[in-house]
Design a protein around this motif. Structure first.
Motif, PDB file in Angstrom:
ATOM      1  N   GLU A 170       1.017  -0.922  -0.263  1.00  0.00           N
ATOM      2  CA  GLU A 170       0.031  -0.307   0.082  1.00  0.00           C
ATOM      3  C   GLU A 170       0.489   1.006  -0.226  1.00  0.00           C
ATOM      4  OE1 GLU A 170      -2.843  -0.594   3.288  1.00  0.00           O
ATOM      5  OE2 GLU A 170      -3.663  -1.873   2.550  1.00  0.00           O
ATOM      6  N   SER A 171       0.357   2.541  -0.889  1.00  0.00           N
ATOM      7  CA  SER A 171       1.216   3.563  -0.570  1.00  0.00           C
ATOM      8  C   SER A 171       0.393   4.596   0.262  1.00  0.00           C
ATOM      9  CB  SER A 171       1.712   4.505  -2.132  1.00  0.00           C
ATOM     10  OG  SER A 171       0.052   4.929  -2.137  1.00  0.00           O
ATOM     11  N   THR A 172       1.163   5.311   1.176  1.00  0.00           N
ATOM     12  CA  THR A 172       0.307   6.778   1.414  1.00  0.00           C
ATOM     13  C   THR A 172       0.237   8.008   1.480  1.00  0.00           C
ATOM     14  OG1 THR A 172       0.872   4.556   3.777  1.00  0.00           O
ATOM     15  CG2 THR A 172       0.035   7.008   3.927  1.00  0.00           C
ATOM     16  N   GLU A 173      -0.886   8.287   1.563  1.00  0.00           N
ATOM     17  CA  GLU A 173      -0.609  10.144   0.711  1.00  0.00           C
ATOM     18  C   GLU A 173       0.584  10.412   1.441  1.00  0.00           C
ATOM     19  OE1 GLU A 173      -4.150  14.046   0.274  1.00  0.00           O
ATOM     20  OE2 GLU A 173      -4.520  12.454   0.839  1.00  0.00           O
ATOM     21  N   GLY A 174       1.552  11.432   1.163  1.00  0.00           N
ATOM     22  CA  GLY A 174       2.302  12.222   1.813  1.00  0.00           C
ATOM     23  C   GLY A 174       3.519  11.465   2.356  1.00  0.00           C
ATOM     24  N   ALA A 175       3.490  10.903   2.121  1.00  0.00           N
ATOM     25  CA  ALA A 175       5.171   9.319   2.478  1.00  0.00           C
ATOM     26  C   ALA A 175       5.421   8.459   1.025  1.00  0.00           C
ATOM     27  CB  ALA A 175       4.286   8.394   3.696  1.00  0.00           C
ATOM     28  N   ALA A 176       6.498   9.166   1.202  1.00  0.00           N
ATOM     29  CA  ALA A 176       7.266   7.820   0.000  1.00  0.00           C
ATOM     30  C   ALA A 176       6.801   6.523   0.003  1.00  0.00           C
ATOM     31  CB  ALA A 176       8.585   8.054  -0.035  1.00  0.00           C
ATOM     32  N   VAL A 177       6.764   5.580  -1.215  1.00  0.00           N
ATOM     33  CA  VAL A 177       6.884   4.608  -1.222  1.00  0.00           C
ATOM     34  C   VAL A 177       8.492   3.016  -0.765  1.00  0.00           C
ATOM     35  CG1 VAL A 177       6.399   2.077  -2.545  1.00  0.00           C
ATOM     36  CG2 VAL A 177       5.543   4.495  -3.333  1.00  0.00           C
ATOM     37  N   ASN A 178       7.962   2.337   0.761  1.00  0.00           N
ATOM     38  CA  ASN A 178       8.623   1.973   0.955  1.00  0.00           C
ATOM     39  C   ASN A 178       9.418   1.199   0.612  1.00  0.00           C
ATOM     40  OD1 ASN A 178      10.966   1.029   3.499  1.00  0.00           O
ATOM     41  ND2 ASN A 178       9.591  -0.248   3.793  1.00  0.00           N
ATOM     42  N   LEU A 179      10.057   1.481  -1.171  1.00  0.00           N
ATOM     43  CA  LEU A 179      11.348   0.202  -1.768  1.00  0.00           C
ATOM     44  C   LEU A 179      12.325  -0.017  -1.027  1.00  0.00           C
ATOM     45  CD1 LEU A 179      11.843   3.025  -4.769  1.00  0.00           C
ATOM     46  CD2 LEU A 179      10.046   1.474  -4.325  1.00  0.00           C
ATOM     47  N   THR A 180      12.912  -1.830  -1.352  1.00  0.00           N
ATOM     48  CA  THR A 180      13.623  -2.518  -0.518  1.00  0.00           C
ATOM     49  C   THR A 180      14.258  -2.974  -2.270  1.00  0.00           C
ATOM     50  OG1 THR A 180      11.962  -4.467  -0.189  1.00  0.00           O
ATOM     51  CG2 THR A 180      12.293  -2.400   1.642  1.00  0.00           C
ATOM     52  N   ALA A 181      15.836  -2.761  -1.853  1.00  0.00           N
ATOM     53  CA  ALA A 181      16.814  -3.365  -2.724  1.00  0.00           C
ATOM     54  C   ALA A 181      16.436  -5.070  -2.995  1.00  0.00           C
ATOM     55  CB  ALA A 181      18.201  -3.075  -2.869  1.00  0.00           C
ATOM     56  N   ASP A 211     -13.531   4.954  -6.833  1.00  0.00           N
ATOM     57  CA  ASP A 211     -13.027   5.269  -8.522  1.00  0.00           C
ATOM     58  C   ASP A 211     -13.479   6.939  -8.847  1.00  0.00           C
ATOM     59  OD1 ASP A 211     -12.656   4.602 -10.841  1.00  0.00           O
ATOM     60  OD2 ASP A 211     -14.430   3.821 -11.166  1.00  0.00           O
ATOM     61  N   GLY A 212     -12.747   7.166 -10.099  1.00  0.00           N
ATOM     62  CA  GLY A 212     -12.827   8.812 -10.346  1.00  0.00           C
ATOM     63  C   GLY A 212     -11.666   9.332  -9.602  1.00  0.00           C
ATOM     64  N   VAL A 213     -11.045   8.957  -8.410  1.00  0.00           N
ATOM     65  CA  VAL A 213     -10.144   9.706  -7.624  1.00  0.00           C
ATOM     66  C   VAL A 213      -8.912  10.160  -8.723  1.00  0.00           C
ATOM     67  CG1 VAL A 213      -9.149  10.395  -5.996  1.00  0.00           C
ATOM     68  CG2 VAL A 213     -10.916   9.152  -5.749  1.00  0.00           C
ATOM     69  N   LYS A 214      -7.988  11.010  -8.697  1.00  0.00           N
ATOM     70  CA  LYS A 214      -7.261  11.315 -10.045  1.00  0.00           C
ATOM     71  C   LYS A 214      -5.567  10.736  -8.764  1.00  0.00           C
ATOM     72  CE  LYS A 214      -8.589  13.697 -13.907  1.00  0.00           C
ATOM     73  NZ  LYS A 214      -8.212  15.608 -13.980  1.00  0.00           N
ATOM     74  N   LEU A 215      -4.781   9.865  -8.993  1.00  0.00           N
ATOM     75  CA  LEU A 215      -3.401   9.816  -8.761  1.00  0.00           C
ATOM     76  C   LEU A 215      -2.187   9.973  -9.051  1.00  0.00           C
ATOM     77  CD1 LEU A 215      -3.145   6.783  -5.900  1.00  0.00           C
ATOM     78  CD2 LEU A 215      -1.394   7.151  -8.336  1.00  0.00           C
ATOM     79  N   LYS A 216      -1.481  10.861  -8.651  1.00  0.00           N
ATOM     80  CA  LYS A 216      -0.239  11.533  -9.084  1.00  0.00           C
ATOM     81  C   LYS A 216       1.213  10.552  -8.560  1.00  0.00           C
ATOM     82  CE  LYS A 216       0.054  15.885  -9.810  1.00  0.00           C
ATOM     83  NZ  LYS A 216      -0.082  16.923  -9.798  1.00  0.00           N
ATOM     84  N   LEU A 217       2.035   9.987  -9.807  1.00  0.00           N
ATOM     85  CA  LEU A 217       2.947   8.863  -9.058  1.00  0.00           C
ATOM     86  C   LEU A 217       3.738   9.862 -10.104  1.00  0.00           C
ATOM     87  CD1 LEU A 217       3.292   6.031  -8.513  1.00  0.00           C
ATOM     88  CD2 LEU A 217       3.440   5.802 -10.942  1.00  0.00           C
ATOM     89  N   THR A 218       4.699   9.954  -8.640  1.00  0.00           N
ATOM     90  CA  THR A 218       6.352  11.126  -9.283  1.00  0.00           C
ATOM     91  C   THR A 218       7.180  10.328  -8.495  1.00  0.00           C
ATOM     92  OG1 THR A 218       4.305  12.970  -8.296  1.00  0.00           O
ATOM     93  CG2 THR A 218       6.790  13.658  -8.697  1.00  0.00           C
ATOM     94  N   LEU A 219       8.492  10.356  -9.618  1.00  0.00           N
ATOM     95  CA  LEU A 219       9.889   9.868  -9.450  1.00  0.00           C
ATOM     96  C   LEU A 219      10.317  10.805  -8.919  1.00  0.00           C
ATOM     97  CD1 LEU A 219      11.933   7.029  -9.036  1.00  0.00           C
ATOM     98  CD2 LEU A 219      12.176   8.050 -11.581  1.00  0.00           C
ATOM     99  N   TRP A 242       6.706   9.152  -5.333  1.00  0.00           N
ATOM    100  CA  TRP A 242       5.580   8.780  -3.954  1.00  0.00           C
ATOM    101  C   TRP A 242       4.197   9.165  -5.080  1.00  0.00           C
ATOM    102  CZ3 TRP A 242       6.701  11.910   0.569  1.00  0.00           C
ATOM    103  CH2 TRP A 242       7.790  12.081   0.748  1.00  0.00           C
ATOM    104  N   THR A 243       2.935   8.635  -4.302  1.00  0.00           N
ATOM    105  CA  THR A 243       1.885   8.526  -4.817  1.00  0.00           C
ATOM    106  C   THR A 243       0.668  10.061  -3.857  1.00  0.00           C
ATOM    107  OG1 THR A 243       1.151   6.970  -3.188  1.00  0.00           O
ATOM    108  CG2 THR A 243       2.067   6.415  -5.501  1.00  0.00           C
ATOM    109  N   SER A 244       0.083  10.809  -4.670  1.00  0.00           N
ATOM    110  CA  SER A 244      -0.730  11.999  -4.171  1.00  0.00           C
ATOM    111  C   SER A 244      -1.740  11.179  -3.741  1.00  0.00           C
ATOM    112  CB  SER A 244      -1.283  12.347  -5.316  1.00  0.00           C
ATOM    113  OG  SER A 244      -1.558  12.068  -5.810  1.00  0.00           O
TER     114      SER A 244
END
Length: 206
Positions: A92-103, A136-144, A184-186
């Motif tokens: 899951e992603s959380t608004e205002g928090a970076a995705v917890n990536l692991t190598a 549904d119908g909510v715009k999500l912004k994915l940011t690098l 990040w996800t919005s």
């Protein structure tokens, strides 16, 4: 009778120029039509030739880019090994928090969910993911996002809409040593089968 024959003969002689003029007009019309069709055919050939030249030029440019990346990919780095990382994530992603990536694989380090760039150079970046939004119908912004000390930049950003969306990114970025890369996800969303790859293809040796 002689006078009538003469008149008929005169009428026949007067009719011959008219018929010749009509034939001449028809011949001129055929000639103009043939010239018009010839010009149309030539114009079509020119357009086809230009389209072919444009397509060949695009393929040559693409081939040159692939050769450039291939040559730099094969060149050894200072450590005599290719620097890369491959990340897989589902969660899951959380608004205002970076995705917890692991190598998952590769020598490039990941710290606190951020990919740390090991040296200055040209990097091949690839991102694939499937995103499910509960609303549904909510715009999500994915940011690098790329962060270096106090400076931040956004080399890529995409807005997706709909309950189920796929994201695909393939690009080349010039990054600096100690840059950190975060995703990040919005808004809140479920991320499935995310893969993120970073490969050094050209190191700055100056």
């Amino acid at each position: 009778m002689e006078r009538g024959a003469a008149m008929e003969g005169g009428a026949g002689m007067e009719g011959e120029p008219d018929s010749e003029a009509g034939a001449g007009e028809k011949l001129e019309c055929h000639r103009e039509r043939a010239e018009h069709e010839w010009k149309l055919w030539q114009g079509g050939q020119v357009r086809n030739t230009l389209h072919l030249i444009s397509a060949v030029a695009q393929w040559i440019l693409l081939l040159a880019c692939l050769i450039y990346l291939g040559v730099h990919f094969l060149q050894p780095t200072k450590s005599d090994k290719v620097l890369w990382t491959h990340i897989r994530y589902t969660g899951e992603s959380t608004e205002g928090a970076a995705v917890n990536l692991t190598a998952e694989f590769g020598p490039i380090q990941v710290r606190n969910g951020s990919v740390v760039v090991p040296c200055d150079g040209l990097y091949l970046v690839s991102l694939r993911s499937f995103i499910y939004q509960p609303r549904d119908g909510v715009k999500l912004k994915l940011t690098l996002q790329v962060t270096q000390k106090t400076t931040r930049s956004v080399p890529w950003e995409e807005t997706v809409q709909g309950s189920e969306s796929r994201v695909n990114l393939s690009t080349v970025l010039y990054l600096f040593e100690q840059d950190s890369i975060t995703l990040w996800t919005s808004s809140h969303a479920n991320i499935s089968d995310l893969t993120f790859s970073l490969v050094l293809v050209g190191e700055n040796k100056s």
